[in-house]
Motif scaffolding. Structure first.
Motif, PDB file in Angstrom:
ATOM      1  N   GLY A   1      16.402 -10.725  -3.482  1.00  0.00           N
ATOM      2  CA  GLY A   1      17.548  -9.899  -3.860  1.00  0.00           C
ATOM      3  C   GLY A   1      17.203  -8.725  -4.753  1.00  0.00           C
ATOM      4  O   GLY A   1      18.055  -8.218  -5.484  1.00  0.00           O
ATOM      5  N   VAL A   2      15.934  -8.273  -4.702  1.00  0.00           N
ATOM      6  CA  VAL A   2      15.520  -7.184  -5.602  1.00  0.00           C
ATOM      7  C   VAL A   2      14.902  -6.013  -4.836  1.00  0.00           C
ATOM      8  O   VAL A   2      14.163  -5.210  -5.410  1.00  0.00           O
ATOM      9  CB  VAL A   2      14.524  -7.690  -6.665  1.00  0.00           C
ATOM     10  CG1 VAL A   2      15.208  -8.651  -7.621  1.00  0.00           C
ATOM     11  CG2 VAL A   2      13.298  -8.348  -6.011  1.00  0.00           C
ATOM     12  N   ALA A   3      15.229  -5.896  -3.554  1.00  0.00           N
ATOM     13  CA  ALA A   3      14.630  -4.834  -2.754  1.00  0.00           C
ATOM     14  C   ALA A   3      14.921  -3.449  -3.323  1.00  0.00           C
ATOM     15  O   ALA A   3      14.102  -2.529  -3.193  1.00  0.00           O
ATOM     16  CB  ALA A   3      15.135  -4.922  -1.306  1.00  0.00           C
ATOM     17  N   ASP A   4      16.065  -3.301  -3.986  1.00  0.00           N
ATOM     18  CA  ASP A   4      16.427  -1.990  -4.543  1.00  0.00           C
ATOM     19  C   ASP A   4      15.590  -1.616  -5.763  1.00  0.00           C
ATOM     20  O   ASP A   4      15.581  -0.452  -6.180  1.00  0.00           O
ATOM     21  CB  ASP A   4      17.910  -1.955  -4.904  1.00  0.00           C
ATOM     22  CG  ASP A   4      18.298  -3.023  -5.915  1.00  0.00           C
ATOM     23  OD1 ASP A   4      17.687  -4.110  -5.901  1.00  0.00           O
ATOM     24  OD2 ASP A   4      19.213  -2.769  -6.718  1.00  0.00           O
ATOM     25  N   LEU A   5      14.873  -2.594  -6.331  1.00  0.00           N
ATOM     26  CA  LEU A   5      14.057  -2.321  -7.511  1.00  0.00           C
ATOM     27  C   LEU A   5      12.565  -2.232  -7.186  1.00  0.00           C
ATOM     28  O   LEU A   5      11.749  -1.993  -8.084  1.00  0.00           O
ATOM     29  CB  LEU A   5      14.268  -3.406  -8.575  1.00  0.00           C
ATOM     30  CG  LEU A   5      15.595  -3.357  -9.326  1.00  0.00           C
ATOM     31  CD1 LEU A   5      15.727  -4.562 -10.245  1.00  0.00           C
ATOM     32  CD2 LEU A   5      15.709  -2.069 -10.133  1.00  0.00           C
ATOM     33  N   VAL A   6      12.205  -2.415  -5.926  1.00  0.00           N
ATOM     34  CA  VAL A   6      10.801  -2.380  -5.517  1.00  0.00           C
ATOM     35  C   VAL A   6      10.556  -1.160  -4.640  1.00  0.00           C
ATOM     36  O   VAL A   6      11.157  -1.020  -3.577  1.00  0.00           O
ATOM     37  CB  VAL A   6      10.396  -3.664  -4.774  1.00  0.00           C
ATOM     38  CG1 VAL A   6       8.951  -3.558  -4.282  1.00  0.00           C
ATOM     39  CG2 VAL A   6      10.547  -4.884  -5.672  1.00  0.00           C
ATOM     40  N   GLN A   7       9.686  -0.288  -5.099  1.00  0.00           N
ATOM     41  CA  GLN A   7       9.333   0.937  -4.379  1.00  0.00           C
ATOM     42  C   GLN A   7       7.858   0.866  -3.999  1.00  0.00           C
ATOM     43  O   GLN A   7       6.998   0.681  -4.855  1.00  0.00           O
ATOM     44  CB  GLN A   7       9.591   2.156  -5.273  1.00  0.00           C
ATOM     45  CG  GLN A   7       9.204   3.491  -4.665  1.00  0.00           C
ATOM     46  CD  GLN A   7       9.381   4.630  -5.651  1.00  0.00           C
ATOM     47  OE1 GLN A   7       9.410   4.424  -6.866  1.00  0.00           O
ATOM     48  NE2 GLN A   7       9.497   5.847  -5.145  1.00  0.00           N
ATOM     49  N   VAL A   8       7.570   1.008  -2.726  1.00  0.00           N
ATOM     50  CA  VAL A   8       6.191   0.935  -2.250  1.00  0.00           C
ATOM     51  C   VAL A   8       5.581   2.337  -2.223  1.00  0.00           C
ATOM     52  O   VAL A   8       6.181   3.277  -1.711  1.00  0.00           O
ATOM     53  CB  VAL A   8       6.130   0.308  -0.843  1.00  0.00           C
ATOM     54  CG1 VAL A   8       4.702   0.351  -0.302  1.00  0.00           C
ATOM     55  CG2 VAL A   8       6.636  -1.131  -0.870  1.00  0.00           C
ATOM     56  N   LYS A   9       4.380   2.443  -2.787  1.00  0.00           N
ATOM     57  CA  LYS A   9       3.650   3.709  -2.760  1.00  0.00           C
ATOM     58  C   LYS A   9       2.187   3.453  -2.411  1.00  0.00           C
ATOM     59  O   LYS A   9       1.640   2.395  -2.727  1.00  0.00           O
ATOM     60  CB  LYS A   9       3.716   4.428  -4.113  1.00  0.00           C
ATOM     61  CG  LYS A   9       5.021   5.185  -4.357  1.00  0.00           C
ATOM     62  CD  LYS A   9       4.931   6.043  -5.601  1.00  0.00           C
ATOM     63  CE  LYS A   9       6.179   6.863  -5.803  1.00  0.00           C
ATOM     64  NZ  LYS A   9       6.330   7.911  -4.779  1.00  0.00           N
ATOM     65  N   ARG A  10       1.569   4.454  -1.816  1.00  0.00           N
ATOM     66  CA  ARG A  10       0.147   4.355  -1.514  1.00  0.00           C
ATOM     67  C   ARG A  10      -0.661   4.727  -2.750  1.00  0.00           C
ATOM     68  O   ARG A  10      -0.382   5.717  -3.428  1.00  0.00           O
ATOM     69  CB  ARG A  10      -0.241   5.286  -0.369  1.00  0.00           C
ATOM     70  CG  ARG A  10      -1.714   5.172   0.006  1.00  0.00           C
ATOM     71  CD  ARG A  10      -2.152   6.149   1.067  1.00  0.00           C
ATOM     72  NE  ARG A  10      -3.572   5.955   1.359  1.00  0.00           N
ATOM     73  CZ  ARG A  10      -4.571   6.466   0.638  1.00  0.00           C
ATOM     74  NH1 ARG A  10      -4.298   7.230  -0.414  1.00  0.00           N
ATOM     75  NH2 ARG A  10      -5.836   6.232   0.969  1.00  0.00           N
ATOM     76  N   LEU A  11      -1.676   3.918  -3.045  1.00  0.00           N
ATOM     77  CA  LEU A  11      -2.611   4.221  -4.121  1.00  0.00           C
ATOM     78  C   LEU A  11      -3.931   3.541  -3.801  1.00  0.00           C
ATOM     79  O   LEU A  11      -3.977   2.324  -3.617  1.00  0.00           O
ATOM     80  CB  LEU A  11      -2.081   3.743  -5.475  1.00  0.00           C
ATOM     81  CG  LEU A  11      -2.848   4.212  -6.723  1.00  0.00           C
ATOM     82  CD1 LEU A  11      -1.941   4.174  -7.949  1.00  0.00           C
ATOM     83  CD2 LEU A  11      -4.074   3.351  -6.991  1.00  0.00           C
ATOM     84  N   ASP A  12      -4.986   4.328  -3.727  1.00  0.00           N
ATOM     85  CA  ASP A  12      -6.333   3.812  -3.532  1.00  0.00           C
ATOM     86  C   ASP A  12      -7.056   3.975  -4.859  1.00  0.00           C
ATOM     87  O   ASP A  12      -7.338   5.096  -5.286  1.00  0.00           O
ATOM     88  CB  ASP A  12      -7.041   4.603  -2.431  1.00  0.00           C
ATOM     89  CG  ASP A  12      -8.461   4.113  -2.167  1.00  0.00           C
ATOM     90  OD1 ASP A  12      -8.967   3.274  -2.950  1.00  0.00           O
ATOM     91  OD2 ASP A  12      -9.074   4.574  -1.188  1.00  0.00           O
ATOM     92  N   VAL A  13      -7.338   2.873  -5.535  1.00  0.00           N
ATOM     93  CA  VAL A  13      -7.904   2.951  -6.883  1.00  0.00           C
ATOM     94  C   VAL A  13      -9.306   3.549  -6.892  1.00  0.00           C
ATOM     95  O   VAL A  13      -9.789   3.958  -7.950  1.00  0.00           O
ATOM     96  CB  VAL A  13      -7.915   1.572  -7.584  1.00  0.00           C
ATOM     97  CG1 VAL A  13      -6.504   1.039  -7.760  1.00  0.00           C
ATOM     98  CG2 VAL A  13      -8.803   0.582  -6.835  1.00  0.00           C
TER      99      VAL A  13
END
Length: 280
Positions: free
Chosen positions: A51-63
């Motif tokens: 129930g927290v999909a609105d608080l999770v933002q996926v971004k690309r990051l290659d460390v």
């Protein structure tokens, strides 16, 4: 708490995925990063079920890519107006001994597990200083006790622990808290991602084959009793939400007992006696 933003690396599976969902459940805007966003389905499904999909933002990051790190941090601050915490979780394991594997895996382990952590911490610190934020790094009990056939991995994790232990008082002088979390065995895709071909490893191990066979058998048994990713991620969230983070956090009683062996072993004999038993 809902206004706070945390950036977590390596969230496509394992501890990173569990931590991303748990921080969102705790009310954080969670920027869940991964090198390949095509692998985000499991995270999105878990966030939706929680129930927290609105608080999770996926971004690309290659460390391992400085430009990727800088761009991601800049985007997060531009979009959210702040950055309150970074969880350095992305990592890769390497199994083998130096004479058989050569230098390339050692350099690769350092790039992912150490230099990637330093790169993101460097990019985030000015923003964390502005927010009075936190740097929390998932290391390993292998960052405290060197383990057979894990020279490259443990060397990188030792380096991370040394870096963070040195940085902590300096960062604290500007209002930024620093901590490390040390899991033991965790049942996750991290282990599967090693893609170990044990027969091939043994065939190429030369004089180290008997020791490697014993080590693999012992390690397989230890992972049969491993923590779940959610269990290992819980201390991450506890540290982020505590008034003050302790510098060093273990994720289980087993991990605490294991690390304690090293911290009270002034001449190294207790650790050497213990780990020698893993290979004979």
């Amino acid at each position: 708490m809902s206004t706070k933003t945390v950036l977590i690396t390596g969230t496509s599976s394992g501890i990173g995925l569990a931590a991303a969902v748990a921080t969102a459940q705790a009310g954080w805007h969670t920027v869940a990063t991964m090198r390949d966003t095509g692998r985000a389905d499991a995270l999105r499904k878990a966030a939706d079920e929680a129930g927290v999909a609105d608080l999770v933002q996926v971004k690309r990051l290659d460390v391992t890519d400085a430009a990727s790190v800088a761009a991601c941090v800049a985007e997060v601050v531009a979009e959210h107006g702040r950055l309150d915490a970074v969880v350095n979780n992305a990592g890769a394991g390497f199994v083998g001994t130096i004479e058989q594997m050569g230098m390339e895996p050692v350099r690769a382990a350092m790039e992912v597990n150490y230099f990637g952590v330093v790169e993101l911490t460097l990019a985030a610190l000015p923003h964390l200083r502005a927010s009075g934020g936190r740097v929390l790094t998932v290391t390993s009990v292998g960052g405290v006790i060197g383990q057979p056939f894990n020279e490259a991995y443990c060397a990188a994790k030792f380096a991370v622990e040394g870096f963070m232990e040195s940085l902590a008082p300096v960062a604290a002088s500007t209002g930024v808290q620093v901590a490390v979390v040390e899991p033991g065995a965790v049942a996750s895709e991290f282990v599967a991602s090693l893609q170990l071909d044990v027969p091939a490893l043994l065939a190429e191990a030369g004089p180290y084959a008997p020791a490697l066979k014993t080590y693999v058998e012992r390690t397989t048994q230890s992972f049969a009793n491993a923590q779940t990713p959610a269990e290992a991620a819980a201390p991450v969230v506890e540290a982020l939400t505590a008034d003050r983070m302790p510098f060093r956090v273990q994720t289980s009683d087993w991990a605490r007992d294991f690390v304690a062996t090293k911290l009270t072993d002034l001449d190294g004999s207790a650790v050497q006696s213990m780990t020698a038993g893993w290979v004979r």
